[in-house]
Design an enzyme around this catalytic site. Sequence first.
Site, short mmCIF file in Angstrom:
data_model
loop_
_atom_site.label_atom_id
_atom_site.label_comp_id
_atom_site.label_asym_id
_atom_site.label_seq_id
_atom_site.Cartn_x
_atom_site.Cartn_y
_atom_site.Cartn_z
N CYS A 35 0.82 -1.22 0.00
CA CYS A 35 0.00 0.00 0.00
C CYS A 35 0.85 1.26 0.00
O CYS A 35 0.35 2.34 -0.26
CB CYS A 35 -0.95 0.01 1.19
SG CYS A 35 -0.11 0.10 2.78
N CYS A 104 -2.60 -2.77 8.72
CA CYS A 104 -2.30 -1.42 9.21
C CYS A 104 -1.87 -1.49 10.69
O CYS A 104 -0.97 -0.77 11.11
CB CYS A 104 -3.51 -0.51 9.06
SG CYS A 104 -4.35 -0.67 7.48
FE1 FES Z 1 -1.70 0.01 4.28
FE2 FES Z 1 -3.46 0.97 5.95
S1 FES Z 1 -3.78 0.52 3.85
S2 FES Z 1 -1.33 0.71 6.29
#
Ligand code: FES
Length: 125
Positions: A35, A104
């Site tokens: 991400c 996360c």
């Molecule tokens: Fe990757 Fe939240 S989407 S840390």
Amino acid sequence: MALYSEKVMDHFRNPRNVGMIEDADGIGEVGNARCGDIMKIYLKIDDEIVTDVKFETFGCGSAIASSSMATEMIKGRSVAEALELTNQAVTEALDGLPSHKVHCSVLAEQAVRAAVQDYYERHRS
Ligand code: FES
């Protein structure tokens, strides 16, 4: 049911301990390659106690909420206790995260560990 708990929304909207510590005793920075989010944790440690902790997170709302909660959970605790913080504990304290957002909270666990590791490396004698 709402996707995010009240606690997640609260820590996202009003994150605790945001910022940096100039003379930190330990700094941990981790990222998630998929991400692209990055989390940095700063620790001030006195006599093996985390007396202050701050974070800078460039990432999603769950990452911000997880960092905020993690800092609250280790502030005032011993370094050994901070090292035991798990992403499950952070997730539970936030009253849960959607399954695709669990990574996360893993960032928060990893950032705290990296900061403690940095502290140990700096103070190894
Ligand atoms: Fe990757 Fe939240 S989407 S840390």
